[in-house]
Motif scaffolding. Sequence first.
Motif, PDB file in Angstrom:
ATOM      1  N   UNK A  86      73.497  51.699  60.012  1.00 25.42           N
ATOM      2  CA  UNK A  86      71.948  52.000  60.518  1.00 25.42           C
ATOM      3  C   UNK A  86      71.191  52.378  59.497  1.00 25.42           C
ATOM      4  N   UNK A  87      69.756  52.200  59.701  1.00 21.26           N
ATOM      5  CA  UNK A  87      68.725  52.503  58.589  1.00 21.26           C
ATOM      6  C   UNK A  87      69.135  53.776  57.890  1.00 21.26           C
ATOM      7  N   UNK A  88      68.687  53.760  56.802  1.00 19.44           N
ATOM      8  CA  UNK A  88      69.131  55.008  55.906  1.00 19.44           C
ATOM      9  C   UNK A  88      68.099  56.084  56.061  1.00 19.44           C
ATOM     10  N   UNK A  89      67.039  55.736  56.468  1.00 20.90           N
ATOM     11  CA  UNK A  89      66.066  56.687  56.669  1.00 20.90           C
ATOM     12  C   UNK A  89      64.985  56.409  57.976  1.00 20.90           C
ATOM     13  N   UNK A  90      64.919  57.193  58.612  1.00 17.79           N
ATOM     14  CA  UNK A  90      63.757  56.844  59.855  1.00 17.79           C
ATOM     15  C   UNK A  90      62.515  56.737  59.270  1.00 17.79           C
ATOM     16  N   UNK A  91      61.776  55.764  60.394  1.00 22.29           N
ATOM     17  CA  UNK A  91      60.565  55.283  59.810  1.00 22.29           C
ATOM     18  C   UNK A  91      59.469  56.050  60.505  1.00 22.29           C
ATOM     19  N   UNK A  92      59.271  57.272  59.757  1.00 25.24           N
ATOM     20  CA  UNK A  92      58.364  58.480  60.224  1.00 25.24           C
ATOM     21  C   UNK A  92      57.173  58.659  59.164  1.00 25.24           C
ATOM     22  N   UNK A  93      56.041  58.883  59.622  1.00 25.93           N
ATOM     23  CA  UNK A  93      55.036  59.382  58.536  1.00 25.93           C
ATOM     24  C   UNK A  93      54.531  60.706  59.249  1.00 25.93           C
ATOM     25  N   UNK A  94      54.497  61.647  58.189  1.00 27.08           N
ATOM     26  CA  UNK A  94      53.953  63.032  58.604  1.00 27.08           C
ATOM     27  C   UNK A  94      52.379  62.996  58.448  1.00 27.08           C
ATOM     28  N   UNK A  95      51.463  63.361  59.288  1.00 24.60           N
ATOM     29  CA  UNK A  95      50.058  63.293  59.018  1.00 24.60           C
ATOM     30  C   UNK A  95      49.619  64.878  58.835  1.00 24.60           C
ATOM     31  N   UNK A  96      48.778  65.036  57.979  1.00 22.18           N
ATOM     32  CA  UNK A  96      48.305  66.627  57.856  1.00 22.18           C
ATOM     33  C   UNK A  96      46.905  66.484  57.715  1.00 22.18           C
ATOM     34  N   UNK A  97      46.018  67.595  58.065  1.00 24.92           N
ATOM     35  CA  UNK A  97      44.638  67.696  57.912  1.00 24.92           C
ATOM     36  C   UNK A  97      44.542  68.986  57.201  1.00 24.92           C
ATOM     37  N   UNK A  98      43.489  69.329  56.313  1.00 20.68           N
ATOM     38  CA  UNK A  98      43.487  70.475  55.674  1.00 20.68           C
ATOM     39  C   UNK A  98      41.853  70.988  55.961  1.00 20.68           C
ATOM     40  N   UNK A  99      41.492  72.344  55.669  1.00 22.03           N
ATOM     41  CA  UNK A  99      40.224  72.922  55.597  1.00 22.03           C
ATOM     42  C   UNK A  99      39.801  72.890  57.091  1.00 22.03           C
ATOM     43  N   UNK A 100      40.271  72.687  58.124  1.00 27.54           N
ATOM     44  CA  UNK A 100      39.939  72.761  59.327  1.00 27.54           C
ATOM     45  C   UNK A 100      39.837  74.315  59.895  1.00 27.54           C
ATOM     46  N   UNK A 101      39.738  74.350  61.132  1.00 34.90           N
ATOM     47  CA  UNK A 101      39.098  73.305  62.024  1.00 34.90           C
ATOM     48  C   UNK A 101      37.473  73.094  61.993  1.00 34.90           C
ATOM     49  N   UNK A 102      36.964  72.136  62.506  1.00 34.81           N
ATOM     50  CA  UNK A 102      35.583  71.715  61.971  1.00 34.81           C
ATOM     51  C   UNK A 102      35.078  71.066  63.199  1.00 34.81           C
ATOM     52  N   UNK A 103      33.731  70.792  63.113  1.00 34.14           N
ATOM     53  CA  UNK A 103      33.015  69.814  64.044  1.00 34.14           C
ATOM     54  C   UNK A 103      33.879  68.532  64.509  1.00 34.14           C
ATOM     55  N   UNK A 104      34.522  68.067  63.733  1.00 33.03           N
ATOM     56  CA  UNK A 104      35.290  66.749  63.930  1.00 33.03           C
ATOM     57  C   UNK A 104      36.760  67.003  64.295  1.00 33.03           C
ATOM     58  N   UNK A 105      37.012  68.301  64.663  1.00 34.13           N
ATOM     59  CA  UNK A 105      38.556  68.335  64.963  1.00 34.13           C
ATOM     60  C   UNK A 105      38.797  67.481  66.509  1.00 34.13           C
ATOM     61  N   UNK A 106      38.084  67.551  67.237  1.00 31.82           N
ATOM     62  CA  UNK A 106      38.144  66.995  68.587  1.00 31.82           C
ATOM     63  C   UNK A 106      38.060  65.661  68.548  1.00 31.82           C
ATOM     64  N   UNK A 107      37.433  64.958  67.797  1.00 25.79           N
ATOM     65  CA  UNK A 107      37.179  63.584  67.605  1.00 25.79           C
ATOM     66  C   UNK A 107      38.743  63.065  66.842  1.00 25.79           C
ATOM     67  N   UNK A 108      38.894  63.763  65.739  1.00 24.30           N
ATOM     68  CA  UNK A 108      40.057  63.621  65.255  1.00 24.30           C
ATOM     69  C   UNK A 108      41.532  63.462  66.214  1.00 24.30           C
ATOM     70  N   UNK A 109      41.586  64.443  66.922  1.00 22.56           N
ATOM     71  CA  UNK A 109      42.750  64.572  68.065  1.00 22.56           C
ATOM     72  C   UNK A 109      42.592  63.453  68.807  1.00 22.56           C
TER      73      UNK A 109
END
Length: 289
Positions: A86-109
């Motif tokens: 089996x693959x040694x590691x799962x193909x996963x990326x963890x996304x993170x956003x700092x300094x919010x929330x902001x006027x752009x939070x809903x559009x990012x979501x």
Amino acid sequence: MRGQRRKKAGKREAIIVLLLSIVGIAIIYGSWHVNKITAIEKKKEKSESKNDSSSDSVAKKEKKAHDHDKKPANVDHRIKASKKPLPATKKVVYLSFDDGPSPYSNQIMDTLKKYNASATFFMLSPNILSHKEAVKRMDKEGFNYGLHGVSHDAKLIYRTKDTVVKEMDQDNDTLYKVTGKKTNMIRTPYGSAPYMKPPYQKAVKDHGYHLWDWTIDSRDWAFRSPAYVPYTINQFNALKNTHEPLIILMHEKKTTLDSLPRLLAYIQSQGYKMKRLEMNMKPYKFKVH
């Protein structure tokens, strides 16, 4: 007269004998001919029977060979296939956003949802109060959130180990007022280095906080342009075949939002899932050399 009668009688007898001889010869020839034809036919039948037998034998051989080809020879292949590691590691990326929330939070979501992606938002207390509805949406729609403090000022938050804990506690109280929930996930401004000395890290740990850093810095805070995307992709490609977790740091900025689809589309094209960090995961911190 008598002589003539005898002479005629002799001729008749000779003719009769001749006729009988001819008939006898015909019968004998006919019988021989019939026997010959019969023998020929029998020989032909025997030959045809032999040929049919030979054809049947060839057909049987061909069928046997065909049936052999149809045997489940792939059984061994299935066994071998099942032994592939089996693959040694799962193909996963963890996304993170700092300094919010902001006027752009809903559009990012909105953008994240288009790519079936999730993320973790490390938020500042004053911004939580300014964008309560965005925080409630994060909670409702399954995004995760963590604490980023209050001041985002190194001179204030890092004065002592206690000031770090105090800012995180205040941030957590604000989060609770808005969502009715608290979290143990924190990311201190600028990460765990150079400000979070061992006593500082011990202090937040003793208060139950999990300190998170990142492995990929998008530098969207410096580029403030689409250039952060290829810069992030280069780091992603450099790390994806290592044992390091893929944790991308971004910020809630308009320029980040504008080019976010390009980054998410690329990660997705590589067969990676984009997920949020979880409170029960072992936190990743910078390796100090």
